[in-house]
Motif scaffolding. Structure first.
Motif, mmCIF file in Angstrom:
data_model
loop_
_atom_site.group_PDB
_atom_site.id
_atom_site.type_symbol
_atom_site.label_atom_id
_atom_site.label_comp_id
_atom_site.label_asym_id
_atom_site.label_seq_id
_atom_site.Cartn_x
_atom_site.Cartn_y
_atom_site.Cartn_z
ATOM 1 N N LYS A 156 0.473 -1.267 0.251
ATOM 2 C CA LYS A 156 0.198 0.317 0.162
ATOM 3 C C LYS A 156 1.009 1.256 0.454
ATOM 4 O O LYS A 156 0.063 2.478 -0.689
ATOM 5 C CB LYS A 156 -1.233 0.455 1.049
ATOM 6 N N SER A 157 2.010 1.159 0.934
ATOM 7 C CA SER A 157 2.483 2.482 1.007
ATOM 8 C C SER A 157 3.292 3.205 -0.912
ATOM 9 O O SER A 157 4.031 1.571 -1.433
ATOM 10 C CB SER A 157 3.786 2.678 2.233
ATOM 11 N N LYS A 158 4.076 3.910 -0.611
ATOM 12 C CA LYS A 158 5.136 4.166 -1.758
ATOM 13 C C LYS A 158 6.226 3.373 -2.050
ATOM 14 O O LYS A 158 6.907 2.676 -2.257
ATOM 15 C CB LYS A 158 4.524 6.120 -1.948
ATOM 16 N N GLU A 159 7.149 3.300 -0.629
ATOM 17 C CA GLU A 159 7.779 2.231 -0.572
ATOM 18 C C GLU A 159 7.777 1.438 -0.363
ATOM 19 O O GLU A 159 8.646 0.489 -1.272
ATOM 20 C CB GLU A 159 8.404 2.596 1.181
ATOM 21 N N ILE A 167 15.150 0.187 -12.873
ATOM 22 C CA ILE A 167 15.836 -0.677 -11.914
ATOM 23 C C ILE A 167 16.940 0.385 -11.208
ATOM 24 O O ILE A 167 16.200 0.366 -10.044
ATOM 25 C CB ILE A 167 15.795 -2.249 -12.377
ATOM 26 N N ALA A 168 17.253 0.882 -12.213
ATOM 27 C CA ALA A 168 17.906 2.084 -12.101
ATOM 28 C C ALA A 168 16.963 3.056 -10.657
ATOM 29 O O ALA A 168 17.720 3.774 -10.005
ATOM 30 C CB ALA A 168 19.353 2.304 -12.432
ATOM 31 N N LYS A 169 15.773 3.613 -11.493
ATOM 32 C CA LYS A 169 14.907 4.699 -11.228
ATOM 33 C C LYS A 169 14.434 4.160 -9.498
ATOM 34 O O LYS A 169 14.385 4.619 -9.050
ATOM 35 C CB LYS A 169 14.113 5.280 -11.894
ATOM 36 N N LEU A 170 13.752 2.978 -9.427
ATOM 37 C CA LEU A 170 14.008 2.552 -8.391
ATOM 38 C C LEU A 170 14.954 2.260 -7.502
ATOM 39 O O LEU A 170 14.817 2.778 -6.095
ATOM 40 C CB LEU A 170 12.722 1.408 -8.614
ATOM 41 N N ARG A 171 15.805 2.419 -7.604
ATOM 42 C CA ARG A 171 17.159 1.818 -6.987
ATOM 43 C C ARG A 171 16.746 3.377 -6.674
ATOM 44 O O ARG A 171 17.757 3.405 -4.856
ATOM 45 C CB ARG A 171 18.349 1.454 -6.988
ATOM 46 N N ARG A 172 16.884 4.591 -7.172
ATOM 47 C CA ARG A 172 17.418 5.777 -6.425
ATOM 48 C C ARG A 172 16.565 6.065 -5.768
ATOM 49 O O ARG A 172 16.248 7.077 -4.226
ATOM 50 C CB ARG A 172 17.476 6.890 -7.524
ATOM 51 N N GLU A 215 16.472 7.515 -1.671
ATOM 52 C CA GLU A 215 16.000 8.688 -0.679
ATOM 53 C C GLU A 215 15.088 8.724 0.433
ATOM 54 O O GLU A 215 14.856 8.671 1.615
ATOM 55 C CB GLU A 215 14.892 9.745 -1.968
ATOM 56 N N MET A 216 13.872 7.286 0.249
ATOM 57 C CA MET A 216 13.441 7.030 1.367
ATOM 58 C C MET A 216 14.451 5.948 2.098
ATOM 59 O O MET A 216 13.942 6.711 3.504
ATOM 60 C CB MET A 216 12.271 5.558 0.570
ATOM 61 N N LYS A 217 15.383 5.444 2.641
ATOM 62 C CA LYS A 217 16.255 5.050 3.074
ATOM 63 C C LYS A 217 15.855 6.636 4.094
ATOM 64 O O LYS A 217 16.067 5.906 4.956
ATOM 65 C CB LYS A 217 16.867 3.747 2.310
ATOM 66 N N GLY A 218 16.958 6.716 3.268
ATOM 67 C CA GLY A 218 17.067 8.305 3.629
ATOM 68 C C GLY A 218 16.404 8.878 5.493
ATOM 69 O O GLY A 218 16.393 8.886 6.111
ATOM 70 N N PHE A 255 13.511 -5.394 0.557
ATOM 71 C CA PHE A 255 12.909 -5.030 1.529
ATOM 72 C C PHE A 255 14.296 -4.862 2.869
ATOM 73 O O PHE A 255 14.039 -4.756 3.969
ATOM 74 C CB PHE A 255 12.113 -5.606 2.184
ATOM 75 N N ARG A 256 15.252 -4.494 2.093
ATOM 76 C CA ARG A 256 16.610 -4.867 3.368
ATOM 77 C C ARG A 256 16.465 -3.393 4.034
ATOM 78 O O ARG A 256 16.390 -3.323 5.159
ATOM 79 C CB ARG A 256 18.323 -4.910 2.476
ATOM 80 N N SER A 257 16.203 -1.907 3.359
ATOM 81 C CA SER A 257 15.504 -1.101 4.369
ATOM 82 C C SER A 257 15.072 -1.266 5.633
ATOM 83 O O SER A 257 14.999 -0.909 5.951
ATOM 84 C CB SER A 257 15.734 -0.251 3.540
ATOM 85 N N THR A 258 13.708 -1.831 5.026
ATOM 86 C CA THR A 258 12.792 -2.361 5.972
ATOM 87 C C THR A 258 13.230 -3.574 6.831
ATOM 88 O O THR A 258 12.381 -3.393 8.462
ATOM 89 C CB THR A 258 11.392 -2.486 5.732
ATOM 90 N N LEU A 259 13.793 -4.183 6.822
ATOM 91 C CA LEU A 259 14.334 -5.576 7.286
ATOM 92 C C LEU A 259 15.538 -5.396 8.389
ATOM 93 O O LEU A 259 15.740 -5.515 9.634
ATOM 94 C CB LEU A 259 14.691 -6.655 6.614
ATOM 95 N N GLU A 260 16.024 -3.628 8.415
ATOM 96 C CA GLU A 260 17.283 -2.886 8.858
ATOM 97 C C GLU A 260 16.840 -2.738 10.224
ATOM 98 O O GLU A 260 17.439 -2.730 11.245
ATOM 99 C CB GLU A 260 18.120 -2.114 8.167
ATOM 100 N N GLU A 261 15.360 -2.536 10.585
ATOM 101 C CA GLU A 261 14.428 -2.541 11.511
ATOM 102 C C GLU A 261 14.717 -3.483 12.439
ATOM 103 O O GLU A 261 14.964 -3.234 14.094
ATOM 104 C CB GLU A 261 13.597 -2.340 11.447
ATOM 105 N N VAL A 262 14.556 -4.722 11.997
ATOM 106 C CA VAL A 262 15.314 -6.126 12.796
ATOM 107 C C VAL A 262 16.136 -5.555 13.123
ATOM 108 O O VAL A 262 16.707 -6.131 14.576
ATOM 109 C CB VAL A 262 14.664 -7.321 12.547
#
Length: 490
Positions: free
Chosen positions: A183-186, A245-250, A254-257, A341-348
Motif C-alpha cells: 500500500k505505501s509508496k515505499e 530498476i536504476a530509477k527505483l533504486r534511487r 531517498e526513502m531509506k534516508g 526490503f533490506r531497508s525495512t528489514l534493517e529495523e530488525v
C-alpha cells in the motif's frame, strides 16, 4: 361512484415519524460508525470490497454474440519436488503452496509431488511426470501450473512448451501476493524492484516476437539515423527494465534516508526499540494491536500486511520505547524480496529486542522457526536478543507448546486473540529493554520538573524524596542526561 378517501395531513404524518429509531430509518442497525473504525479495520473493509468469487460465471451461450466472457478464479495445479526431509515435510510445503495460491486469487484443482535427489535440470520434474502432469492439466481444465521452487528460465520455457499452459514458480507467486497487498509508496517500489529483478532474466515472447529488429526503410519511426539492424525487442525490453530498476533504486535510497533519519532521532533520544518478526500469518499484527492498541490491519491470510508499522509505547514505570511490526517471512523467501526490503528489514537488525512470533497451532512450528532464523542470518540480525513468543495458545495442542517451550527456554506463551499471557510477555519485554548505564543521586529544584519528566521517560528512578530544598532522586540515566544532572549531584 368513488371510494371515500381518509383525510391526509402532512404535518401530522411528519410528527408521527419523530420518535422512529434512527437505526430503523437507515436500515443499517448492525453497521459500525465509520468514525469508530481503526485504520486496520478500514483497510480490511477496502480489501474485501472487491473479491473474485469461485464458480461465478457470466457466459453468453448464443454464438451470434460478439463477446464470449467467463469470469472465474484462475484454476491451478500444484507441482513439487521432494528432495529431503520426511513425507510430512513435503505435504506441509505443498499445503503452504496451496494457501499461497489461494491468497493470490486462484482455485487449486490438484497437487502432485515427486521424490527425487534433485530437481530435473530441464523440466524440474522427470519426463514421465511431465507427461502425467499434461494429462492432469487437460483433464481438469487448468490454465496455470505452479511449481514449489524457483525455476530457471530454461525450465520455465520447457514446461510451458510441453504443458501448453502458463507456468509460474513459487517466487513469482509470492511476488504477485506482495504486489496485491503493498500500500505505501515505499512498499510498492520495493515490490516493483523485486519483480523487475526477477523478470529481467525470464523475458520471453511467443514465436519470434522478441527477435524482431528495428531497421529498414521505416526504421520503426526512428527516421534518419535509425536505419540498420538495430536492437532486438528483447534487448530493448531488457534495457528498459534496467533503466527502471536504476530509477527505483534511487527512489528507495531517498526513502531509506528518511527512515535512517527517524532511526537516528530515536537513538539520539536513547529510545529503545522492539521489533516483532516471524513467519507469515503467525499473528504479528494481532500481537502489535494487543500490546500497543495500534489498530493495524488483521486478516487470516498469508502476507496480509507488508508495510511496517511503528508505535510508541511506555513501560509500567513510564519509560518510552517503540514497537515495530515487520513483513512476514516464509520458507524459501525470494532473494529479490530480501534485497528490495533490506531497508525495512534493517529495523530488525538495529532493534534492541526481537519478538520472534511463532504459530503454535501450525503443523510444523519448528520449521517456521528455522526459516525465520535463516532470514535473520541473511540480514545480520543474529546478535540481537530474541524472545520467542508462541502465539495462538487458544488453538494449539498443549503437547506442542510443551515441546516448543523445552526447545526454546527463553519463550512465552500467549494468545493475541484472547489476551492470555500478554501481561507476562509485557513484563519480560520491559525487563529485557536496555537499562541506562550511569547511576546518579541528585537534588533537583522544584523548578526543574522537565528533568524529572525526562528521567521517567528515558531513565530509571529507584527512589524519590521531596524535601524543603527540592526533590532527591536516585536512579540510573543515559550519559547525556546524567551529564545534565551533574550540576545537582549529591
Amino acid at each position: 361512484m368513488t371510494n371515500a378517501e381518509p383525510n391526509f395531513y402532512l404535518d401530522e404524518e411528519l410528527e408521527a415519524t419523530e420518535d422512529w429509531d434512527d437505526d430503523f430509518q437507515t436500515g443499517y442497525a448492525d453497521e459500525p460508525d465509520p468514525e469508530d473504525l481503526t485504520t486496520g479495520e478500514m483497510d480490511l473493509a477496502e480489501r474485501h470490497q472487491l473479491r473474485r468469487v469461485a464458480s461465478l460465471r457470466t457466459e453468453l451461450e448464443d454464438i451470434t454474440e460478439v463477446e464470449y466472457r467467463q469470469l472465474r478464479l484462475e484454476r491451478v495445479v500444484l507441482v513439487g519436488v521432494w528432495t529431503d526431509g520426511t513425507v510430512e515435510d513435503a505435504e506441509n510445503s505443498m499445503a503452504e503452496l496451496a494457501l499461497l495460491a489461494e491468497t493470490a486469487g486462484s482455485e487449486v484443482l490438484d497437487a502432485i509431488y515427486q521424490r527425487r535427489q534433485s530437481p530435473d535440470p530441464a523440466t524440474y520434474v522427470g519426463r514421465g511426470k511431465v507427461e502425467g502432469l499434461a494429462e492432469i492439466v487437460k483433464a481438469t481444465g487448468a490454465d496455470t501450473v505452479i511449481c514449489d521452487g524457483e525455476l530457471a528460465p530454461s525450465q520455465l520455457r520447457n514446461l510451458e512448451d510441453r504443458l501448453k499452459v502458463k507456468v509460474v514458480d513459487r517466487t513469482a507467486l509470492i511476488l504477485d501476493i506482495f504486489a496485491q497487498h503493498a500500500k505505501s509508496k515505499e512498499g510498492q517500489a520495493q515490490v516493483e524492484l523485486a519483480q523487475l529483478s526477477y523478470m529481467k532474466q525470464r523475458l520471453r515472447g511467443w514465436g519470434g516476437n522478441l527477435s524482431r529488429q528495428v531497421g529498414g526503410r521505416v526504421a520503426g519511426g526512428a527516421g534518419i539515423g535509425g536505419r540498420g539492424p538495430g536492437e532486438t525487442k528483447i534487448e530493448t525490453d531488457r534495457r528498459r527494465i534496467n533503466t527502471k530498476i536504476a530509477k527505483l533504486r534511487r527512489e528507495l535510497k531517498e526513502m531509506k534516508g528518511t527512515r535512517d533519519t527517524k532511526r537516528q532521532e530515536r537513538r539520539r533520544n536513547h529510545i529503545p526499540s522492539v521489533s516483532i518478526a516471524g513467519y507469515t500469518n503467525a499473528g504479528k499484527s494481532s500481537l502489535l494491536n494487543r500490546l500497543t492498541d495500534a489498530g493495524v490491519l488483521v486478516e487470516d491470510a498469508l502476507f496480509a500486511t507488508l508495510d511496517p508499522t511503528t508505535r510508541r509505547t511506555t513501560t509500567a514505570d513510564g519509560r518510552v520505547y517503540t514497537m515495530s511490526d515487520t513483513v512476514g517471512f516464509v520458507r524459501h523467501l525470494p532473494h529479490q524480496l530480501v534485497e528490495a526490503f533490506r531497508s525495512t528489514l534493517e529495523e530488525v537488525a538495529d532493534s534492541d529486542l526481537v519478538l520472534h512470533v511463532v504459530d503454535g497451532s501450525h503443523p510444523d512450528p519448528e520449521g517456521q522457526i528455522a526459516a525465520v532464523r535463516e532470514v535473520f542470518a541473511e540480514i545480520g540480525a543474529t546478535d540481537v536478543p530474541e524472545l520467542v513468543v508462541i502465539n495462538k495458545a487458544d488453538q494449539a495442542d498443549p503437547m506442542v507448546i510443551a515441546r516448543l517451550r523445552q526447545r526454546e527456554p527463553h519463550s512465552v506463551v500467549v494468545s493475541a486473540k484472547t489476551g492470555e499471557g500478554i501481561a507476562e510477555a509485557l513484563r519480560i519485554v520491559e525487563g529485557e529493554l536496555p537499562r541506562p548505564g550511569v547511576e546518579f543521586k541528585a537534588l533537583l529544584p522544584y523548578g526543574r520538573g522537565d528533568l524529572i519528566n525526562r528521567l521517567h521517560q528515558q531513565g530509571e528512578i529507584t527512589s524519590m524524596e521531596h524535601t524543603g530544598d527540592g526533590t532527591i532522586v536516585v536512579g540510573r540515566a543515559n550519559p547525556d542526561l546524567a551529564g545534565e544532572l551533574e550540576a545537582y549531584a549529591l
